[in-house]
Design a protein around this motif. Structure first.
Motif, PDB file in Angstrom:
ATOM      1  N   LEU A  76       0.855  -1.183   0.000  1.00  0.00           N
ATOM      2  CA  LEU A  76       0.000   0.000   0.000  1.00  0.00           C
ATOM      3  C   LEU A  76       0.892   1.235   0.000  1.00  0.00           C
ATOM      4  CD1 LEU A  76      -1.568  -2.385   1.634  1.00  0.00           C
ATOM      5  CD2 LEU A  76      -3.140  -0.559   2.254  1.00  0.00           C
ATOM      6  N   HIS A  77       0.625   2.142  -0.918  1.00  0.00           N
ATOM      7  CA  HIS A  77       1.456   3.339  -1.039  1.00  0.00           C
ATOM      8  C   HIS A  77       0.674   4.642  -0.885  1.00  0.00           C
ATOM      9  CE1 HIS A  77       4.790   0.819  -2.239  1.00  0.00           C
ATOM     10  NE2 HIS A  77       4.072   0.300  -3.233  1.00  0.00           N
ATOM     11  N   THR A  78      -0.624   4.609  -1.163  1.00  0.00           N
ATOM     12  CA  THR A  78      -1.425   5.834  -1.118  1.00  0.00           C
ATOM     13  C   THR A  78      -2.629   5.659  -0.206  1.00  0.00           C
ATOM     14  OG1 THR A  78      -2.900   5.234  -2.954  1.00  0.00           O
ATOM     15  CG2 THR A  78      -0.780   6.263  -3.526  1.00  0.00           C
ATOM     16  N   THR A  79      -3.250   6.788   0.110  1.00  0.00           N
ATOM     17  CA  THR A  79      -4.470   6.755   0.928  1.00  0.00           C
ATOM     18  C   THR A  79      -5.565   5.967   0.221  1.00  0.00           C
ATOM     19  OG1 THR A  79      -5.105   8.895  -0.025  1.00  0.00           O
ATOM     20  CG2 THR A  79      -3.971   8.936   2.090  1.00  0.00           C
ATOM     21  N   THR A  80      -5.618   6.076  -1.100  1.00  0.00           N
ATOM     22  CA  THR A  80      -6.617   5.332  -1.866  1.00  0.00           C
ATOM     23  C   THR A  80      -6.384   3.830  -1.752  1.00  0.00           C
ATOM     24  OG1 THR A  80      -6.823   7.159  -3.435  1.00  0.00           O
ATOM     25  CG2 THR A  80      -7.652   5.022  -4.144  1.00  0.00           C
ATOM     26  N   ASP A  81      -5.128   3.402  -1.772  1.00  0.00           N
ATOM     27  CA  ASP A  81      -4.813   1.978  -1.580  1.00  0.00           C
ATOM     28  C   ASP A  81      -5.378   1.471  -0.261  1.00  0.00           C
ATOM     29  OD1 ASP A  81      -3.385   1.954  -3.955  1.00  0.00           O
ATOM     30  OD2 ASP A  81      -1.437   2.228  -2.980  1.00  0.00           O
ATOM     31  N   LEU A  82      -5.208   2.268   0.795  1.00  0.00           N
ATOM     32  CA  LEU A  82      -5.683   1.856   2.114  1.00  0.00           C
ATOM     33  C   LEU A  82      -7.208   1.820   2.158  1.00  0.00           C
ATOM     34  CD1 LEU A  82      -5.264   1.066   5.032  1.00  0.00           C
ATOM     35  CD2 LEU A  82      -4.910   3.477   5.596  1.00  0.00           C
ATOM     36  N   VAL A  83      -7.862   2.819   1.578  1.00  0.00           N
ATOM     37  CA  VAL A  83      -9.331   2.838   1.557  1.00  0.00           C
ATOM     38  C   VAL A  83      -9.868   1.635   0.798  1.00  0.00           C
ATOM     39  CG1 VAL A  83     -11.365   4.092   0.748  1.00  0.00           C
ATOM     40  CG2 VAL A  83      -9.495   5.332   1.849  1.00  0.00           C
ATOM     41  N   HIS A  84      -9.232   1.285  -0.329  1.00  0.00           N
ATOM     42  CA  HIS A  84      -9.662   0.112  -1.095  1.00  0.00           C
ATOM     43  C   HIS A  84      -9.501  -1.160  -0.270  1.00  0.00           C
ATOM     44  CE1 HIS A  84      -9.089   2.214  -5.258  1.00  0.00           C
ATOM     45  NE2 HIS A  84     -10.208   2.558  -4.653  1.00  0.00           N
ATOM     46  N   ALA A  85      -8.432  -1.247   0.506  1.00  0.00           N
ATOM     47  CA  ALA A  85      -8.232  -2.418   1.368  1.00  0.00           C
ATOM     48  C   ALA A  85      -9.343  -2.505   2.416  1.00  0.00           C
ATOM     49  CB  ALA A  85      -6.863  -2.341   2.041  1.00  0.00           C
ATOM     50  N   ILE A  86      -9.658  -1.367   3.015  1.00  0.00           N
ATOM     51  CA  ILE A  86     -10.735  -1.333   4.009  1.00  0.00           C
ATOM     52  C   ILE A  86     -12.065  -1.700   3.361  1.00  0.00           C
ATOM     53  CG2 ILE A  86     -12.020   0.141   5.608  1.00  0.00           C
ATOM     54  CD1 ILE A  86      -9.427   1.850   5.822  1.00  0.00           C
ATOM     55  N   ASN A  87     -12.303  -1.168   2.159  1.00  0.00           N
ATOM     56  CA  ASN A  87     -13.563  -1.394   1.443  1.00  0.00           C
ATOM     57  C   ASN A  87     -13.756  -2.851   1.058  1.00  0.00           C
ATOM     58  OD1 ASN A  87     -15.179   0.348  -1.365  1.00  0.00           O
ATOM     59  ND2 ASN A  87     -16.023  -0.727   0.388  1.00  0.00           N
ATOM     60  N   SER A  88     -12.644  -3.598   0.950  1.00  0.00           N
ATOM     61  CA  SER A  88     -12.747  -5.008   0.566  1.00  0.00           C
ATOM     62  C   SER A  88     -13.426  -5.854   1.641  1.00  0.00           C
ATOM     63  CB  SER A  88     -11.363  -5.576   0.252  1.00  0.00           C
ATOM     64  OG  SER A  88     -10.564  -5.664   1.428  1.00  0.00           O
ATOM     65  N   VAL A  89     -13.456  -5.349   2.888  1.00  0.00           N
ATOM     66  CA  VAL A  89     -14.114  -6.084   3.975  1.00  0.00           C
ATOM     67  C   VAL A  89     -15.169  -5.227   4.676  1.00  0.00           C
ATOM     68  CG1 VAL A  89     -12.164  -7.616   4.395  1.00  0.00           C
ATOM     69  CG2 VAL A  89     -12.267  -5.423   5.577  1.00  0.00           C
ATOM     70  N   THR A  90     -15.459  -4.063   4.100  1.00  0.00           N
ATOM     71  CA  THR A  90     -16.406  -3.122   4.719  1.00  0.00           C
ATOM     72  C   THR A  90     -17.390  -2.625   3.670  1.00  0.00           C
ATOM     73  OG1 THR A  90     -14.655  -2.361   6.208  1.00  0.00           O
ATOM     74  CG2 THR A  90     -16.618  -0.989   6.056  1.00  0.00           C
ATOM     75  N   PRO A  91     -18.687  -2.688   3.928  1.00  0.00           N
ATOM     76  CA  PRO A  91     -19.653  -2.180   2.946  1.00  0.00           C
ATOM     77  C   PRO A  91     -19.529  -0.664   2.784  1.00  0.00           C
ATOM     78  CG  PRO A  91     -20.747  -2.677   5.016  1.00  0.00           C
ATOM     79  CD  PRO A  91     -19.343  -3.207   5.135  1.00  0.00           C
ATOM     80  N   THR A  92     -19.718  -0.199   1.564  1.00  0.00           N
ATOM     81  CA  THR A  92     -19.662   1.246   1.322  1.00  0.00           C
ATOM     82  C   THR A  92     -20.725   1.951   2.139  1.00  0.00           C
ATOM     83  OG1 THR A  92     -18.822   0.840  -0.905  1.00  0.00           O
ATOM     84  CG2 THR A  92     -19.719   3.037  -0.444  1.00  0.00           C
ATOM     85  N   PHE A  93     -21.908   1.367   2.180  1.00  0.00           N
ATOM     86  CA  PHE A  93     -23.005   1.898   2.990  1.00  0.00           C
ATOM     87  C   PHE A  93     -23.531   0.774   3.874  1.00  0.00           C
ATOM     88  CE2 PHE A  93     -23.046   4.198  -1.066  1.00  0.00           C
ATOM     89  CZ  PHE A  93     -22.849   5.486  -0.618  1.00  0.00           C
ATOM     90  N   ALA A  94     -23.880   1.118   5.088  1.00  0.00           N
ATOM     91  CA  ALA A  94     -24.380   0.118   6.031  1.00  0.00           C
ATOM     92  C   ALA A  94     -25.568   0.684   6.798  1.00  0.00           C
ATOM     93  CB  ALA A  94     -23.269  -0.290   7.006  1.00  0.00           C
ATOM     94  N   ARG A  95     -26.408  -0.226   7.257  1.00  0.00           N
ATOM     95  CA  ARG A  95     -27.580   0.205   8.030  1.00  0.00           C
ATOM     96  C   ARG A  95     -27.140   0.940   9.286  1.00  0.00           C
ATOM     97  NH1 ARG A  95     -32.194  -4.164   8.810  1.00  0.00           N
ATOM     98  NH2 ARG A  95     -32.132  -3.814   6.545  1.00  0.00           N
ATOM     99  N   GLN A  96     -26.105   0.429   9.924  1.00  0.00           N
ATOM    100  CA  GLN A  96     -25.519   1.119  11.067  1.00  0.00           C
ATOM    101  C   GLN A  96     -24.386   2.005  10.555  1.00  0.00           C
ATOM    102  OE1 GLN A  96     -24.294  -1.917  13.847  1.00  0.00           O
ATOM    103  NE2 GLN A  96     -26.307  -1.947  14.830  1.00  0.00           N
ATOM    104  N   LYS A  97     -24.497   3.295  10.787  1.00  0.00           N
ATOM    105  CA  LYS A  97     -23.527   4.245  10.245  1.00  0.00           C
ATOM    106  C   LYS A  97     -22.102   3.910  10.661  1.00  0.00           C
ATOM    107  CE  LYS A  97     -22.729   9.227   9.856  1.00  0.00           C
ATOM    108  NZ  LYS A  97     -23.196  10.571  10.293  1.00  0.00           N
TER     109      LYS A  97
END
Length: 243
Positions: A76-97
């Motif tokens: 991971l080199h950029t902030t976007t890389d890290l967000v994509h990693a998080i997004n791979s196991v986290t829904p973009t939108f969730a019922r619980q904020k």
């Protein structure tokens, strides 16, 4: 939140997060100067260490899954890389904020920023210096004995924290006169680990006096203040006077 420093997860930038910028020789004293970057942590720390950072500094409820995703997404080199990693196991939108991508990213970025800049150590150092000053202002020695003489100004401790770890640290100082939950000592009494206050004195629970009295309950920012300064949303104010 300039993109060049990597603090903002909504902006593309290098995964840096050093308060001192990209100069490893900076002498900034606001927080611990570090040559370590957020990218170093994400790419080099093992999964167990990442889990500990996310839980301790971010109160991340899914620290294990997020840490696993970071390891699997290396390098991971950029902030976007890290967000994509998080997004791979986290829904973009969730019922619980709190479970959605934005809230999770905010916690992960906070945890990494604190770890990179050693912010917990900076607050601990301040509290260890300020609390004895408040004691002295109230006419007490560091061992809790009255300084005698006439009426002294009362020592007042005010702490503004921005996440739960900082607030717990401030609460412990006010309640117990201790920054850490406990400190291990090479000296032992009856086979048990001795507990010390922030002044280095061994705590005797039967004689220990509460050092500060809260002047009021902790305060949170009002909706009006949050509208002007969104960062105040997470702030907690505690004020106490030396007893």
């Amino acid at each position: 939140d300039t993109s060049e420093r990597g603090f903002a997860f909504m902006k593309e930038g290098p995964l840096d997060m050093r308060m001192s910028g990209n100069d490893p020789y900076s002498q900034s004293t606001a927080v611990g100067s570090s040559a370590l970057t957020a990218a170093d942590i994400c790419n080099e720390f093992d999964e167990a260490a990442l889990i500990d950072i996310l839980r301790t500094y971010g109160d991340e409820p899914r620290a294990r899954r997020v840490a696993g995703a970071i390891v699997s997404s290396r390098p991971l080199h950029t902030t976007t890389d890290l967000v994509h990693a998080i997004n791979s196991v986290t829904p973009t939108f969730a019922r619980q904020k709190r479970a959605g991508l934005i809230a999770t990213s905010a916690r992960v970025f906070q945890a990494l920023r604190i770890a990179v800049n050693e912010e917990d150590g900076a607050l601990k150092e301040v509290l260890e210096r300020v609390a004895p000053w408040a004691l002295a202002r109230s006419g007490y020695s560091l061992r809790g004995k009255s300084g005698g003489g006439g009426v002294m100004d009362e020592g007042i401790l005010v702490v503004l924290s921005y996440h739960s770890m900082e607030d717990k640290m401030a609460k412990r100082v006010i309640r117990d006169g201790k920054v850490d939950l406990f400190e291990r000592s090479s000296r032992r009494r009856g086979g048990s680990v001795l507990e010390k206050d922030i002044y280095g004195n061994v705590i005797d629970e039967s004689t220990f006096d509460v050092p500060f009295e809260p002047l009021a309950k902790q305060r949170k920012a009002t909706e009006e203040e949050i509208a002007v300064n969104s960062r105040s949303r997470s702030a907690t104010l505690r004020v106490a006077i030396r007893i």
